[in-house]
Enzyme design. Structure first.
Site, PDB file in Angstrom:
ATOM      1  N   GLY A  87       3.037  -7.253  -2.594  1.00  0.00           N
ATOM      2  CA  GLY A  87       1.688  -6.692  -2.532  1.00  0.00           C
ATOM      3  C   GLY A  87       1.612  -5.321  -3.190  1.00  0.00           C
ATOM      4  N   ARG A 115      -3.029 -13.294  -0.115  1.00  0.00           N
ATOM      5  CA  ARG A 115      -3.325 -11.968   0.463  1.00  0.00           C
ATOM      6  C   ARG A 115      -4.572 -11.346  -0.192  1.00  0.00           C
ATOM      7  NH1 ARG A 115       2.053  -8.676   0.926  1.00  0.00           N
ATOM      8  NH2 ARG A 115       0.680  -7.345   2.153  1.00  0.00           N
ATOM      9  N   SER A 159      -5.019   2.138   3.945  1.00  0.00           N
ATOM     10  CA  SER A 159      -4.076   1.393   3.124  1.00  0.00           C
ATOM     11  C   SER A 159      -3.579   2.245   1.971  1.00  0.00           C
ATOM     12  CB  SER A 159      -4.740   0.129   2.567  1.00  0.00           C
ATOM     13  OG  SER A 159      -3.984  -0.362   1.478  1.00  0.00           O
ATOM     14  N   ASP A 307       4.906  -1.534   9.299  1.00  0.00           N
ATOM     15  CA  ASP A 307       5.950  -2.479   8.887  1.00  0.00           C
ATOM     16  C   ASP A 307       7.036  -2.651   9.948  1.00  0.00           C
ATOM     17  OD1 ASP A 307       4.603  -2.866   6.516  1.00  0.00           O
ATOM     18  OD2 ASP A 307       5.804  -1.423   5.391  1.00  0.00           O
TER      19      ASP A 307
END
Ligand code: S3P
Length: 422
Positions: A87, A115, A159, A307
């Site tokens: 990503g 995604r 993000s 994560d």
């Protein structure tokens, strides 16, 4: 007690950025400690397809040389840009491509193709880039870049990939960009570009980039990845072993999991903290602790540990009491739906867990766990459950052990080393 010293591979976020930003610099960059994983090789491969002189295979010990092409010097590719499972490669390179007068198509594996990519396409289209999606969202995605306009964007999610894509589009396209975020996401793009001479102003709500000038080449030694270090640290805590992980990145936008471990009764000591390449780096050490206790994880701390949540949830299965993870809907759009994957796998091995729309609840227990884990090809699911599988008394099989190669080559050998060393 003897302390087992370990090293984990280079930070993934920094490795991607170092390669990309070196490609946009004037001159030769020398990068050491670049993570030799499938995800980072995807970035190198995409840069090579755009005309950059960069190795696409290297080892931990190798110096990776990147010959920069200047801020707007990439060439239109003659093939699709294959981003594999990554990503970060897709979204950051989307910003870089959007700033160039070129057309490029991004492709990826099955997981990456599902995604969300509109989250970068929408603001980049506001800047003037054109997008064609083969389906509603996801990959394949074609970008026609070119003359861009300035942008001030209030991002609905925290993000770093979206923020970085927009800053890079502004840098390459030569227009000012401001990005505000609901919480601060990881700030490696800001730190690294500033170190190369770009003008960035960070305030309480976000970051603004003023374009202009050239980027200086990099001479960097990339520290170990805290999102990888969490796995041997977690296993050491569960086994009651003293472990020290050398030279780990401890940027505060990445260390939320260390604060959670302290709340769970397992403080992680930071030794010899220094600044290296504009980023804080330290040794991380754990010692035997009497036991772990459950905690609540949510709110503003989520981006700083996003994560690490699969591992923290698996640790919670071994803690006393309940752990509640909230405000983590972003977990649903990672390499797999990590809320569903963690809960279904915890249940499959006999642990007590429930899904919530924005997170999960885990009730810990010391009883042995047994069953088969379905990774959905997601490296962090494989590694988090790999730690539980390494505990004596548990009998856990992992359906796909190979998928760890996207972020942590050598993971299984290192885990076995921690498990067997007294
Ligand atoms: C990353 C940002 C995070 C993180 C990912 C790496 C980065 O994703 O989960 O593993 O290097 O910028 P989001 O930007 O989608 O939050």
């Amino acid at each position: 007690m003897t302390v087992l010293r370990l090293r984990v591979p280079g930070d993934k976020s920094l490795s991607h950025r170092a390669l990309m930003f070196a490609a946009l610099a004037d001159g030769r960059s020398r990068l050491r400690g670049v993570l030799p994983s499938a995800d980072v090789r995807s970035t190198a491969g995409v840069l090579a397809a755009l005309g950059v002189d960069v190795a696409t295979e290297w080892d931990d010990a190798d110096e990776v040389i990147v010959v920069g092409r200047g801020v707007r010097g990439l060439q239109e590719p003659s093939t699709a840009l294959d981003c594999g499972n990554s990503g970060t490669t897709t979204r950051l390179m989307a910003g870089i491509v959007a700033g160039h007068l070129m057309t490029a198509t991004f492709t990826g594996d099955e997981s990456l193709s599902r995604r969300p990519m509109r989250r970068v396409a929408r603001p980049l289209a506001q800047m003037g880039a054109r997008f064609v999606f083969a389906r509603d969202d996801g990959l394949p995605m074609t970008i026609c870049g070119g003359a861009l306009r300035a942008l001030s964007y209030a991002s609905p999610t925290a993000s770093a990939q979206v923020k970085s894509a927009l800053l890079l589009a502004g840098l390459v396209g030569g227009v000012p960009v401001r990005v505000d975020e609901p919480q601060r996401s990881r700030d490696h793009t800001e730190r690294l570009l500033a170190a190369q001479g770009a003008t960035l102003v960070v305030d309480d709500d976000g970051v603004a980039l003023e374009p202009g000038g050239r980027l200086a080449p990099l001479a960097l030694r990339i520290p170990g990845d805290p999102s990888s270090a969490i796995f041997p640290l977690a296993l050491a805590l569960l086994l009651g072993r003293a472990v020290l992980v050398e030279r780990v990145l401890v940027n505060p936008t990445r260390t939320g999991a260390l604060r959670v471990l302290a709340r769970m009764g397992a403080p992680v000591a930071r030794l010899d903290e220094t600044i290296s390449g504009g980023e804080p780096v330290a040794e991380l050490a754990v010692e035997r602790v009497p036991g772990l206790r459950g905690t609540n994880i949510g709110g503003d701390e989520i981006p700083s540990l996003i994560d690490e949540l699969p591992m923290l949830a698996c640790l919670a299965a071994r803690a006393e009491g309940e752990t509640v993870i909230s405000d983590a809907t972003e977990l649903r759009v990672k390499e797999s739906d990590r809320i569903a994957a963690v809960v279904s796998n915890l249940r499959a091995i006999g642990a007590d867990a429930d899904e919530r729309p924005d997170g999960l609840v885990v009730r810990g227990s010391p009883r042995p766990l047994a069953g088969r884990v379905t990774t959905h090809g997601d490296h962090r699911i494989a590694m988090a459950f790999g730690v539980l599988a390494a505990l004596p008394g548990n009998d856990i099989a992992i359906d796909d052990r190979e998928c760890v190669r996207v972020s942590y080559p050598g993971f299984w050998a290192q885990l076995a080393h921690v498990a067997t060393s007294a």
